[in-house]
Enzyme design. Structure first.
Site, PDB file in Angstrom:
ATOM      1  N   HIS A  12       7.972 -35.867 -56.370  1.00  0.00           N
ATOM      2  CA  HIS A  12       7.101 -35.025 -55.520  1.00  0.00           C
ATOM      3  C   HIS A  12       5.810 -34.665 -56.318  1.00  0.00           C
ATOM      4  O   HIS A  12       6.429 -34.550 -57.456  1.00  0.00           O
ATOM      5  CB  HIS A  12       7.792 -34.700 -54.911  1.00  0.00           C
ATOM      6  CG  HIS A  12       6.389 -34.114 -53.984  1.00  0.00           C
ATOM      7  ND1 HIS A  12       6.319 -34.913 -52.869  1.00  0.00           N
ATOM      8  CD2 HIS A  12       6.040 -32.427 -53.855  1.00  0.00           C
ATOM      9  CE1 HIS A  12       5.288 -33.999 -52.276  1.00  0.00           C
ATOM     10  NE2 HIS A  12       4.517 -33.139 -53.584  1.00  0.00           N
TER      11      HIS A  12
ATOM     12  N   ARG B  77      14.630 -45.827 -34.212  1.00  0.00           N
ATOM     13  CA  ARG B  77      14.799 -45.333 -35.076  1.00  0.00           C
ATOM     14  C   ARG B  77      16.201 -45.242 -35.283  1.00  0.00           C
ATOM     15  O   ARG B  77      16.538 -45.230 -35.924  1.00  0.00           O
ATOM     16  CB  ARG B  77      14.023 -43.553 -34.688  1.00  0.00           C
ATOM     17  CG  ARG B  77      13.925 -43.175 -36.400  1.00  0.00           C
ATOM     18  CD  ARG B  77      13.231 -44.007 -37.120  1.00  0.00           C
ATOM     19  NE  ARG B  77      12.200 -44.242 -37.284  1.00  0.00           N
ATOM     20  CZ  ARG B  77      11.260 -44.274 -38.821  1.00  0.00           C
ATOM     21  NH1 ARG B  77      11.694 -44.034 -39.790  1.00  0.00           N
ATOM     22  NH2 ARG B  77      10.091 -44.438 -38.751  1.00  0.00           N
TER      23      ARG B  77
ATOM     24  N   ASN C 293       5.949 -45.975 -60.423  1.00  0.00           N
ATOM     25  CA  ASN C 293       7.573 -45.453 -60.550  1.00  0.00           C
ATOM     26  C   ASN C 293       9.002 -46.175 -60.292  1.00  0.00           C
ATOM     27  O   ASN C 293       9.277 -46.152 -61.939  1.00  0.00           O
ATOM     28  CB  ASN C 293       8.354 -44.290 -59.865  1.00  0.00           C
ATOM     29  CG  ASN C 293       6.817 -43.095 -59.638  1.00  0.00           C
ATOM     30  OD1 ASN C 293       7.097 -42.559 -60.519  1.00  0.00           O
ATOM     31  ND2 ASN C 293       6.056 -42.978 -58.793  1.00  0.00           N
TER      32      ASN C 293
ATOM     33  N   GLY D  89       4.968 -49.241 -56.749  1.00  0.00           N
ATOM     34  CA  GLY D  89       6.210 -49.282 -57.594  1.00  0.00           C
ATOM     35  C   GLY D  89       5.604 -49.139 -58.693  1.00  0.00           C
ATOM     36  O   GLY D  89       6.657 -49.648 -59.697  1.00  0.00           O
TER      37      GLY D  89
ATOM     38  N   GLU E  84       4.895 -38.403 -63.962  1.00  0.00           N
ATOM     39  CA  GLU E  84       5.962 -38.741 -62.881  1.00  0.00           C
ATOM     40  C   GLU E  84       6.865 -39.597 -63.920  1.00  0.00           C
ATOM     41  O   GLU E  84       7.947 -40.098 -63.433  1.00  0.00           O
ATOM     42  CB  GLU E  84       5.620 -39.759 -61.508  1.00  0.00           C
ATOM     43  CG  GLU E  84       4.647 -39.052 -60.690  1.00  0.00           C
ATOM     44  CD  GLU E  84       4.088 -39.413 -59.995  1.00  0.00           C
ATOM     45  OE1 GLU E  84       4.672 -40.100 -58.942  1.00  0.00           O
ATOM     46  OE2 GLU E  84       3.313 -39.088 -59.244  1.00  0.00           O
TER      47      GLU E  84
HETATM   48  C1  GAR Z   1       3.781 -41.233 -56.574  1.00  0.00           C
HETATM   49  O1  GAR Z   1       2.636 -40.168 -56.900  1.00  0.00           O
HETATM   50  C2  GAR Z   1       4.829 -40.544 -55.846  1.00  0.00           C
HETATM   51  O2  GAR Z   1       5.463 -39.560 -56.720  1.00  0.00           O
HETATM   52  C3  GAR Z   1       4.639 -40.513 -54.644  1.00  0.00           C
HETATM   53  O3  GAR Z   1       3.978 -41.636 -54.197  1.00  0.00           O
HETATM   54  C4  GAR Z   1       3.761 -42.303 -55.590  1.00  0.00           C
HETATM   55  C5  GAR Z   1       4.752 -43.273 -55.585  1.00  0.00           C
HETATM   56  O4  GAR Z   1       3.414 -44.331 -56.301  1.00  0.00           O
HETATM   57  N1  GAR Z   1       5.691 -40.162 -53.795  1.00  0.00           N
HETATM   58  C6  GAR Z   1       5.319 -39.810 -52.688  1.00  0.00           C
HETATM   59  O5  GAR Z   1       3.962 -38.276 -52.491  1.00  0.00           O
HETATM   60  C7  GAR Z   1       6.546 -38.724 -52.160  1.00  0.00           C
HETATM   61  N2  GAR Z   1       6.307 -37.474 -51.081  1.00  0.00           N
HETATM   62  P1  GAR Z   1       4.563 -45.819 -56.818  1.00  0.00           P
HETATM   63  O6  GAR Z   1       5.069 -46.373 -55.841  1.00  0.00           O
HETATM   64  O7  GAR Z   1       3.315 -46.387 -57.765  1.00  0.00           O
HETATM   65  O8  GAR Z   1       6.116 -45.497 -57.085  1.00  0.00           O
END
Ligand code: GAR
Length: 200
Positions: A110, A66, A14, A12, A181
């Site tokens: 992404h 699902r 982001n 989490g 990000e």
């Molecule tokens: C992030 O790097 C995000 O961009 C990636 O997962 C990570 C989550 O980190 N998402 C993907 O790869 C989606 N295809 P976080 O839980 O620390 O935010």
């Protein structure tokens, strides 16, 4: 106020970037109304709790198939009456019925410059492993709307990040998070909240 629901699967960071930038006023006219995780016990839920944000777990493991999960997941999402759904490291396929209902109101971060290193199987560290294996000198991150394909929806923002000699997937992942990000995901939300970006 844009009502934002954040979907998470893991640490989490982001989500934290969004929480912090809403709190300090960088992201305006936005309220984080809830956080949903598909995994129990992940740190993203602690971050939501610490920020006083309503949070819940809806896990495919708790349903017989699902279709039943998709139905309960949509109900959970609807219960927050969100204007915008943000996938912040959410690693479950979004049910088609949710995409129809929330067309151009779901965005995803992404960790690459789409169309490189995206699509089925490219998530988390795997993206950075692939970038290093190919030997690219620039990578980055992309915020895009979610459609029924995998990472195929309209692009909102992108930011490039340098790959440096000696990078490991973990080191590169951290740099992409810090330099791209955590900046462009809150920025995209701010654009949508204040410039009506979802109406395009
Ligand atoms: C992030 O790097 C995000 O961009 C990636 O997962 C990570 C989550 O980190 N998402 C993907 O790869 C989606 N295809 P976080 O839980 O620390 O935010």
């Amino acid at each position: 106020m844009l009502r934002v629901l954040v979907l998470v699967s893991g640490g989490g960071t982001n989500l934290q970037a969004i929480i912090d930038k809403v709190a300090d006023g960088t992201v305006k006219n936005t309220e984080i109304v809830g956080v949903i995780s598909n995994n129990k016990g992940v740190y993203a839920l602690t971050r939501a709790e610490n920020a006083g944000i309503k949070n819940m777990v809806v896990s495919p493991k708790d349903y017989k198939d699902r279709a039943q999960f998709n139905q309960e997941f949509l109900k959970a999402v609807d219960s927050f009456s969100p204007d915008l759904i943000v996938l912040a490291g959410f690693l479950v396929v979004i049910p088609p019925e949710m995409i129809d209902k929330y067309e151009m109101r779901i965005i995803n971060i992404h960790p690459s410059l789409i169309p490189s290193f995206c699509g089925t199987g490219f998530y988390g560290l795997k993206v950075h492993e692939a970038a290093l294996a190919r030997g690219v000198k620039l990578t980055g991150a992309t915020v895009h709307y979610v459609d029924k394909g995998t990472d195929t929806g309209p692009i909102i923002l992108q930011k490039a990040v340098q790959v440096l000699p000696g990078d490991t997937p973990e080191v590169l992942q951290r740099r992409v998070m810090e330099e791209a990000e955590w900046q462009i995901l809150p920025e995209a939300i701010n654009m949508i909240a204040n410039e009506g970006q979802t109406q395009q």
